[in-house]
Design a protein around this motif. Structure first.
Motif, PDB file in Angstrom:
ATOM      1  N   TYR A  88       0.850  -1.196   0.000  1.00  0.00           N
ATOM      2  CA  TYR A  88       0.000   0.000   0.000  1.00  0.00           C
ATOM      3  C   TYR A  88       0.881   1.240   0.000  1.00  0.00           C
ATOM      4  CZ  TYR A  88      -4.746   1.840   0.583  1.00  0.00           C
ATOM      5  OH  TYR A  88      -5.977   2.426   0.361  1.00  0.00           O
ATOM      6  N   GLY A  89       0.459   2.228  -0.803  1.00  0.00           N
ATOM      7  CA  GLY A  89       1.160   3.498  -0.863  1.00  0.00           C
ATOM      8  C   GLY A  89       0.351   4.588  -0.192  1.00  0.00           C
ATOM      9  N   LEU A  90       0.463   5.813  -0.703  1.00  0.00           N
ATOM     10  CA  LEU A  90      -0.291   6.948  -0.143  1.00  0.00           C
ATOM     11  C   LEU A  90      -1.642   7.049  -0.843  1.00  0.00           C
ATOM     12  CD1 LEU A  90       2.559   9.623   0.134  1.00  0.00           C
ATOM     13  CD2 LEU A  90       1.621   8.189   1.947  1.00  0.00           C
ATOM     14  N   GLY A  91      -2.506   6.078  -0.612  1.00  0.00           N
ATOM     15  CA  GLY A  91      -3.835   6.063  -1.223  1.00  0.00           C
ATOM     16  C   GLY A  91      -4.155   4.801  -1.989  1.00  0.00           C
ATOM     17  N   PRO A  92      -3.290   4.350  -2.894  1.00  0.00           N
ATOM     18  CA  PRO A  92      -3.610   3.142  -3.660  1.00  0.00           C
ATOM     19  C   PRO A  92      -2.947   1.882  -3.108  1.00  0.00           C
ATOM     20  CG  PRO A  92      -1.856   4.331  -4.760  1.00  0.00           C
ATOM     21  CD  PRO A  92      -2.202   5.131  -3.525  1.00  0.00           C
ATOM     22  N   HIS A  93      -3.546   0.742  -3.439  1.00  0.00           N
ATOM     23  CA  HIS A  93      -2.883  -0.547  -3.272  1.00  0.00           C
ATOM     24  C   HIS A  93      -1.757  -0.656  -4.283  1.00  0.00           C
ATOM     25  CE1 HIS A  93      -5.403  -2.762  -0.402  1.00  0.00           C
ATOM     26  NE2 HIS A  93      -6.458  -2.190  -0.962  1.00  0.00           N
ATOM     27  N   LEU A  94      -0.748  -1.467  -3.968  1.00  0.00           N
ATOM     28  CA  LEU A  94       0.361  -1.746  -4.878  1.00  0.00           C
ATOM     29  C   LEU A  94       0.273  -3.214  -5.280  1.00  0.00           C
ATOM     30  CD1 LEU A  94       3.197   0.031  -2.828  1.00  0.00           C
ATOM     31  CD2 LEU A  94       1.589   1.050  -4.460  1.00  0.00           C
ATOM     32  N   TYR A  95       0.295  -3.477  -6.588  1.00  0.00           N
ATOM     33  CA  TYR A  95       0.032  -4.831  -7.083  1.00  0.00           C
ATOM     34  C   TYR A  95       1.226  -5.527  -7.722  1.00  0.00           C
ATOM     35  CZ  TYR A  95      -4.895  -3.586  -6.503  1.00  0.00           C
ATOM     36  OH  TYR A  95      -6.102  -3.203  -5.989  1.00  0.00           O
ATOM     37  N   SER A  96       2.339  -4.854  -7.920  1.00  0.00           N
ATOM     38  CA  SER A  96       3.419  -5.430  -8.727  1.00  0.00           C
ATOM     39  C   SER A  96       4.361  -6.349  -7.959  1.00  0.00           C
ATOM     40  CB  SER A  96       4.225  -4.315  -9.409  1.00  0.00           C
ATOM     41  OG  SER A  96       3.436  -3.684 -10.395  1.00  0.00           O
ATOM     42  N   GLN A  97       4.148  -6.485  -6.630  1.00  0.00           N
ATOM     43  CA  GLN A  97       4.891  -7.459  -5.823  1.00  0.00           C
ATOM     44  C   GLN A  97       6.406  -7.294  -5.963  1.00  0.00           C
ATOM     45  OE1 GLN A  97       3.291 -11.285  -6.967  1.00  0.00           O
ATOM     46  NE2 GLN A  97       1.207 -10.717  -6.447  1.00  0.00           N
TER      47      GLN A  97
ATOM     48  N   ASP B 234       9.544  -4.524 -13.618  1.00  0.00           N
ATOM     49  CA  ASP B 234       9.055  -4.275 -14.977  1.00  0.00           C
ATOM     50  C   ASP B 234       7.632  -3.716 -15.006  1.00  0.00           C
ATOM     51  OD1 ASP B 234       8.029  -6.615 -13.988  1.00  0.00           O
ATOM     52  OD2 ASP B 234       8.163  -7.729 -15.870  1.00  0.00           O
ATOM     53  N   SER B 235       7.038  -3.540 -13.830  1.00  0.00           N
ATOM     54  CA  SER B 235       5.708  -2.920 -13.783  1.00  0.00           C
ATOM     55  C   SER B 235       5.551  -2.160 -12.471  1.00  0.00           C
ATOM     56  CB  SER B 235       4.599  -3.983 -13.898  1.00  0.00           C
ATOM     57  OG  SER B 235       4.571  -4.800 -12.742  1.00  0.00           O
ATOM     58  N   LYS B 236       4.650  -1.206 -12.467  1.00  0.00           N
ATOM     59  CA  LYS B 236       4.317  -0.471 -11.245  1.00  0.00           C
ATOM     60  C   LYS B 236       2.807  -0.236 -11.276  1.00  0.00           C
ATOM     61  CE  LYS B 236       7.140   2.500  -9.285  1.00  0.00           C
ATOM     62  NZ  LYS B 236       7.922   3.722  -8.961  1.00  0.00           N
ATOM     63  N   ILE B 237       2.083  -1.263 -10.869  1.00  0.00           N
ATOM     64  CA  ILE B 237       0.626  -1.231 -10.964  1.00  0.00           C
ATOM     65  C   ILE B 237       0.021  -0.812  -9.623  1.00  0.00           C
ATOM     66  CG2 ILE B 237      -1.455  -2.589 -11.420  1.00  0.00           C
ATOM     67  CD1 ILE B 237       0.329  -4.385 -13.214  1.00  0.00           C
ATOM     68  N   ILE B 238      -0.806   0.222  -9.669  1.00  0.00           N
ATOM     69  CA  ILE B 238      -1.481   0.710  -8.472  1.00  0.00           C
ATOM     70  C   ILE B 238      -2.988   0.694  -8.728  1.00  0.00           C
ATOM     71  CG2 ILE B 238       0.477   2.174  -7.840  1.00  0.00           C
ATOM     72  CD1 ILE B 238      -1.116   4.605  -8.829  1.00  0.00           C
ATOM     73  N   GLY B 239      -3.766   0.801  -7.672  1.00  0.00           N
ATOM     74  CA  GLY B 239      -5.211   0.818  -7.847  1.00  0.00           C
ATOM     75  C   GLY B 239      -5.946   0.591  -6.548  1.00  0.00           C
ATOM     76  N   HIS B 240      -7.221   0.256  -6.683  1.00  0.00           N
ATOM     77  CA  HIS B 240      -8.045  -0.013  -5.498  1.00  0.00           C
ATOM     78  C   HIS B 240      -9.277  -0.788  -5.914  1.00  0.00           C
ATOM     79  CE1 HIS B 240      -9.126   0.556  -1.326  1.00  0.00           C
ATOM     80  NE2 HIS B 240      -8.100   1.378  -1.151  1.00  0.00           N
ATOM     81  N   ASP B 241      -9.816  -1.554  -4.971  1.00  0.00           N
ATOM     82  CA  ASP B 241     -11.079  -2.258  -5.149  1.00  0.00           C
ATOM     83  C   ASP B 241     -12.107  -1.688  -4.182  1.00  0.00           C
ATOM     84  OD1 ASP B 241      -9.559  -3.805  -6.815  1.00  0.00           O
ATOM     85  OD2 ASP B 241     -10.226  -5.711  -6.008  1.00  0.00           O
TER      86      ASP B 241
END
Length: 419
Positions: free
Chosen positions: A309-318, A322-329
């Motif tokens: 988790y960052g400053l607001g979004p979840h972090l998904y790239s583990q 090669d990726s920096k995927i953020i978001g939320h459900d």
């Protein structure tokens, strides 16, 4: 002795095959994506198959490629749904709220690392055995503040009294599955624990610092600059919006809940607007600087040394490079809603899924997209591949046994022939 040796070799071969399948399952290299084709249209076709298999009331999906909307897909069992149809998006609200809070940080009106109580006058954190001064805006945004409310807001019905923010933070009446009290229960900064109350505190803080209602501030600071003209935290303030039909657990028609916790759970938006928000994370925008966007995606909360988790979004790239995927459900129990949003800051590809009537379809499709697009396997993909890998495991066992029998018979025949 030879017989025991042969059995041991067969057992060793089967054990090695089991280890190979297990590693392929965990690492992901043996898993199959939702579709073998790499086009957005193929992903949409696979999505429709999932919709056909289970009840979904209304559904809207947008796929983003190279920082632009690539494809839309809509489905409904009643009146048609389109890109401007409004869905309640539940906890996706938190990610959008973070934009508003960080705007105040950029303006110098908030300090990420100052105690949150420094800014509050209408309500303050109750005394605890821990240092409340360590509860900062940074830690509220990243769910590392030490709050143990475990909220989960259910909202209020049309005939129920809606609490004030102060009342909700003292004891949330719509926190049906938790204590619902905003209190510090472990050392702030020491670990991650998801907190709905943390974002309700941010809602109060935004009101106190901006001098505006949360709805007015977010409209002026985020929605208007990003041209999100169909979005609101208070549905009654935009009565002409086209709202997707909501459904209860039993499939009957439901009505939208009313929330005190606007920042945590009450955003109403559409794929048209939410796509503008996601694209703002990968391009210059009128709300936040590139430096702040980058800071949002840096890990603040960890699990097993993986940033989650960052400053607001979840972090998904583990922790992958090669990726920096953020978001939320987001999800709601009654009415039943499920929403998911993901954006890769490197490839600028993303997905939005908004739906009513199903508990987890949007989240599962978000996870399917992660594997399809970025080869990041999550629980959903693993479980979908279980039967396939079990079949692969059994086929391997059968082939090992058949091969062993064939070799043994060949050796026996050779022995008989030589004698």
């Amino acid at each position: 002795m030879k017989k025991i040796k042969r059995i041991a070799l067969v057992f060793l071969a089967m054990l090695s095959w089991t280890a190979f399948i297990g590693y392929g399952f965990i690492d992901g290299f043996l898993l199959k994506p939702i579709t073998s084709k790499s086009t957005p249209q193929a992903f949409i076709e696979a999505t429709q198959k999932k919709i056909d298999e289970q009840f979904v009331g209304n559904f809207a999906m947008t796929i983003i490629e190279n920082g632009k909307v690539s494809e839309d897909h809509f489905y409904s069992i009643d009146k048609p749904v389109n890109k401007n149809t409004i869905f309640q998006v539940a906890s996706v609200s938190k990610w959008v709220t973070a934009f508003g809070a960080l705007k105040l940080v950029e303006q110098g009106k908030l300090d990420l690392d100052k105690p949150v109580d420094h800014y509050l006058t209408r309500w303050n954190l109750p005394e605890s055995e821990f240092d409340n001064n360590k509860v900062t805006i940074r830690r509220l945004l990243s769910h590392t503040s030490g709050l143990v409310d475990d909220l989960g807001y259910d909202g209020f019905g049309p005939n129920e009294k809606v609490q004030t923010i102060e009342e909700s933070l003292t004891k949330a009446a719509d926190g049906l599955y938790s204590e619902g009290v905003a209190r510090v229960g472990f050392d702030p900064g020491s670990e991650y624990m998801y907190s709905g109350a943390g974002y309700t505190i941010l809602q109060l803080l935004i009101e106190e610092v901006s001098g505006q209602s949360f709805q007015d501030y977010m409209t002026q600071a985020v929605f208007e600059p990003l041209d999100m003209k169909y979005s609101t935290f208070v549905l009654s303030e935009k009565p002409n919006l086209e709202l997707a039909q909501l459904y209860n657990e039993d499939g009957t028609i439901s009505t939208p809940s009313i929330f005190t916790a606007l920042a945590a759970a009450s955003l109403y938006t559409c794929t048209e607007d939410l796509s503008k928000f996601l694209i703002a994370n990968v391009s210059k925008n009128k709300v936040l600087s590139e430096k702040t966007i980058e800071a949002m995606s840096q890990p603040e909360a960890f699990r097993n040394d993986v940033g989650i988790y960052g400053l607001g979004p979840h972090l998904y790239s583990q922790n992958r490079q090669d990726s920096k995927i953020i978001g939320h459900d987001g999800s709601g129990g009654n009415p039943i809603i499920n929403t998911a949003a993901r954006i890769d800051l490197i490839s600028k590809s993303g997905i939005i899924v908004l739906e009513t009537g199903n508990h987890n379809l949007a989240s599962s499709l978000g996870d399917e997209w992660l594997f399809w697009k970025a080869d990041i396997a999550d629980y959903v993909v693993m479980m979908r591949n279980k039967s396939y890998l079990l079949t692969l495991l059994i086929i391997g066992y059968v082939l090992i046994i058949v091969a062993a029998i064939f070799i043994i018979r060949k050796k026996n025949n050779k022995t008989k022939g030589s004698s």
